[in-house]
Design an enzyme around this catalytic site. Structure first.
Site, short mmCIF file in Angstrom:
data_model
loop_
_atom_site.label_atom_id
_atom_site.label_comp_id
_atom_site.label_asym_id
_atom_site.label_seq_id
_atom_site.Cartn_x
_atom_site.Cartn_y
_atom_site.Cartn_z
N THR A 4 5.95 -3.97 -35.13
CA THR A 4 6.72 -3.46 -33.99
C THR A 4 5.99 -3.80 -32.70
O THR A 4 4.85 -4.28 -32.73
CB THR A 4 6.92 -1.93 -34.08
N LYS A 36 12.69 3.23 -31.23
CA LYS A 36 11.31 3.67 -31.38
C LYS A 36 10.78 4.31 -30.10
O LYS A 36 9.61 4.66 -30.02
CB LYS A 36 10.43 2.48 -31.77
N GLY A 48 6.82 6.55 -27.44
CA GLY A 48 7.17 5.46 -28.34
C GLY A 48 6.14 5.36 -29.44
O GLY A 48 4.98 5.69 -29.23
N SER A 127 2.20 -5.00 -33.59
CA SER A 127 1.80 -6.39 -33.83
C SER A 127 2.04 -7.28 -32.62
O SER A 127 1.29 -8.21 -32.37
CB SER A 127 2.54 -6.94 -35.04
#
Length: 174
Positions: A4, A36, A48, A127
């Site tokens: 994400t 998210k 988030g 990531s």
């Protein structure tokens, strides 16, 4: 944490939190439009997450209860959640990271009990976090874009580079 990208940008008196919508399981994309990023405490705080969805929902609930307990004081709520996360055996096992922000502060909370406030108001996790954060810092320093535009462009760049990040964005602004 991977799979994400969540980015916070505080720039020119605006605060923006952006997240991509991709959910993966291993190397398979399961969902393209997950949310998210959320608004909390009377829509005055943005949060988030990156990491396990179940763990993240547990942290959202815990953080919301801290916000209620401390009447929306973001800094105090973040400090208390970080303390709980570091000392509670069950919380320590959660695999997630949170970025929380209001109009004055931005914090990164990690599973190791870290609580970090970025110097420049820009921070990212997941990531694609390093890509988005690098792009946002460059755009903030060398363009006339506002916070929302910086977050949008930085997230697009991260989605072009990181295979676990997609361009389906949720963007919340204060």
């Amino acid at each position: 944490m991977h799979a994400t990208t969540i980015l916070a940008v505080r720039h020119q008196d605006r605060t923006v939190l952006a997240g991509d919508g991709q959910v993966t399981l291993g190397n398979t994309v399961l969902k393209q439009s997950a949310r998210k990023v959320r608004r909390l405490y009377n829509e005055s705080i943005l949060a988030g997450f990156a990491g396990s969805a179940a763990d993240s929902f547990a942290l959202f609930a815990r953080f919301e209860s801290k916000l209620e307990q401390y009447r929306g004081n973001l800094e105090r709520s973040a400090v208390e959640l970080a303390r709980d996360w570091r000392t509670d055996r069950i919380l320590r096992r959660l695999e997630a990271m949170l970025i929380v922000a209001d109009k004055s502060h931005t914090f990164l909370l990690s599973g190791t009990g870290d609580l970090i406030e970025p110097d420049d108001g820009i921070v990212a996790v997941g990531s694609g976090g390093p890509f988005a954060m690098s792009a946002a810092r460059a755009l903030a320093r060398h363009s006339h874009l506002d916070a929302r535009q910086i977050a949008e462009e930085a997230m697009k760049i991260a989605a072009e580079i990181c295979i676990y990040t997609n361009p389906n964005l949720t963007i919340e602004e204060l």
